[in-house]
Design an enzyme around this catalytic site. Sequence first.
Site, PDB file in Angstrom:
ATOM      1  N   GLN A 192      49.809  62.308  30.056  1.00 41.44           N
ATOM      2  CA  GLN A 192      50.594  62.137  28.837  1.00 41.44           C
ATOM      3  C   GLN A 192      52.081  62.221  29.159  1.00 41.44           C
ATOM      4  OE1 GLN A 192      49.650  61.779  25.361  1.00 41.44           O
ATOM      5  NE2 GLN A 192      51.836  61.331  25.310  1.00 41.44           N
ATOM      6  N   HIS A 209      48.502  68.523  30.431  1.00 41.93           N
ATOM      7  CA  HIS A 209      48.230  67.126  30.061  1.00 41.93           C
ATOM      8  C   HIS A 209      49.219  66.220  30.807  1.00 41.93           C
ATOM      9  CE1 HIS A 209      46.614  63.801  28.063  1.00 41.93           C
ATOM     10  NE2 HIS A 209      46.968  64.007  26.816  1.00 41.93           N
ATOM     11  N   ARG A 238      38.534  64.599  31.549  1.00 48.11           N
ATOM     12  CA  ARG A 238      39.126  65.346  30.427  1.00 48.11           C
ATOM     13  C   ARG A 238      38.143  66.435  30.047  1.00 48.11           C
ATOM     14  NH1 ARG A 238      41.774  63.448  24.794  1.00 48.11           N
ATOM     15  NH2 ARG A 238      43.463  63.184  26.271  1.00 48.11           N
ATOM     16  N   ASP A 260      53.432  68.405  18.707  1.00 45.55           N
ATOM     17  CA  ASP A 260      51.997  68.156  18.897  1.00 45.55           C
ATOM     18  C   ASP A 260      51.268  68.975  17.832  1.00 45.55           C
ATOM     19  OD1 ASP A 260      49.490  67.514  19.947  1.00 45.55           O
ATOM     20  OD2 ASP A 260      49.641  68.870  21.671  1.00 45.55           O
ATOM     21  N   CYS A 264      52.425  63.140  21.095  1.00 46.07           N
ATOM     22  CA  CYS A 264      51.383  62.575  21.967  1.00 46.07           C
ATOM     23  C   CYS A 264      50.290  61.873  21.175  1.00 46.07           C
ATOM     24  CB  CYS A 264      50.804  63.673  22.836  1.00 46.07           C
ATOM     25  SG  CYS A 264      50.110  65.035  21.895  1.00 46.07           S
ATOM     26  N   ARG A 313      50.971  54.959  27.775  1.00 43.65           N
ATOM     27  CA  ARG A 313      49.856  55.602  28.470  1.00 43.65           C
ATOM     28  C   ARG A 313      49.170  54.579  29.367  1.00 43.65           C
ATOM     29  NH1 ARG A 313      47.496  59.891  26.071  1.00 43.65           N
ATOM     30  NH2 ARG A 313      46.750  60.403  28.137  1.00 43.65           N
TER      31      ARG A 313
HETATM   32  N1   CP Z   1      47.466  61.740  23.468  1.00 46.71           N
HETATM   33  C1   CP Z   1      46.182  61.678  23.886  1.00 46.71           C
HETATM   34  O1   CP Z   1      45.812  62.138  24.965  1.00 46.71           O
HETATM   35  O2   CP Z   1      45.370  61.011  23.027  1.00 46.71           O
HETATM   36  P1   CP Z   1      43.782  60.956  23.080  1.00 46.71           P
HETATM   37  O3   CP Z   1      43.279  62.338  22.776  1.00 46.71           O
HETATM   38  O4   CP Z   1      43.415  59.971  22.013  1.00 46.71           O
HETATM   39  O5   CP Z   1      43.356  60.511  24.440  1.00 46.71           O
HETATM   40  N1  NVA Z   2      47.220  69.509  22.426  1.00 45.71           N
HETATM   41  C1  NVA Z   2      46.305  68.482  22.010  1.00 45.71           C
HETATM   42  C2  NVA Z   2      46.637  67.190  22.689  1.00 45.71           C
HETATM   43  C3  NVA Z   2      45.746  66.048  22.329  1.00 45.71           C
HETATM   44  C4  NVA Z   2      46.077  64.796  23.056  1.00 45.71           C
HETATM   45  C5  NVA Z   2      44.882  68.914  22.330  1.00 45.71           C
HETATM   46  O1  NVA Z   2      44.661  69.456  23.416  1.00 45.71           O
HETATM   47  O2  NVA Z   2      44.011  68.701  21.495  1.00 45.71           O
END
Ligand code: CP
Ligand code: NVA
Length: 314
Positions: free
Chosen positions: A142, A139, A112, A234, A274, A302
Amino acid sequence: MVQLNKEQFRGRDFLSLQDFTAEEIQQMIDVALELKAEVKAGIPHPVLKGKTLAMIFTKSSTRTRVSFEVGIYQLGGTGLFLSSRDIQLGRGEPIADTARVLSRMVDGIMIRTFSHQEVLDLAKYSTVPVINGLTDYLHPTQVLADLMTIKEYKGELKGLKLTYIGDGNNVAHSLLLGGTKMGMHVVIASPQGYQPAPEIVKMATDNAAASGGSVTVMEDPKTAAQDADILYTDVWASMGQESESEIRKRAFAGYQINGEILKLAHPEAIVLHCLPAHRGEEITEDVIEGPQSAVFEEAENRLHAHKAIMALVM
Ligand code: CP
Ligand code: NVA
């Protein structure tokens, strides 16, 4: 125990849903549903016994971190949490070197991070599968869990209307790609300046032409919400955009999933997010806690979806 047909999957990276066919996405969802049923029935499935997953994080995470770590454990393997604060990557060691070193020690790498290019580079230099656990651009893990959740609630994906209201961000991009692969009608309502990237809209439009779905990008959230089977939102400011949060609050005023918007959707619509959510911004407390909200089932999924990815590619 789950029977895996890994032929098409073994050794592949999971970087974008665009890299998979509708049949392959369906297969991943089916495996995820089967793994979920087995966990609930107490049936162990150590299909990755002795395998190790490195998990690199340069951004925060609750769901992604815990689901991959618990997931690899449930599959009989081990996960290594590698915060960029602690590994040499954070001190400037090249991603290509990190990729080659980790590839000699582990069986898969989940990352990530901010830059999507960094994930592409990691995959280029890795000899083990790389899984994209979120970039600024996409993502996909997700959205695999989201598609699984929709399948559970609605029994099918093809022909459903998925309306996303808010920022045309990483989640919106993956919903566009994954939804259209599966023949869904994906509608995005975002203000000017915050709409999804044109090349993603183009790819999604091409997917839709092949799958019988469609893509609509518009500004008006009310029109977008009409008869939707799924309403999705989101955060307005993603990780890395914290300094823009006040400007974004103004830009996105009106792009909130609330009772009024929910009433415009199909009476049996489900609401997805999400998470993490900012109640009172992109979604109201009554909607996220209400009977049509599926956000916690979505979060649980997830775990099952990520296990399916690992079980198939590793
Ligand atoms: N939705 C999601 O990816 O959550 P986290 O940022 O907690 O991993
Ligand atoms: N769009 C958000 C998703 C988090 C899971 C971000 O990138 O922070």
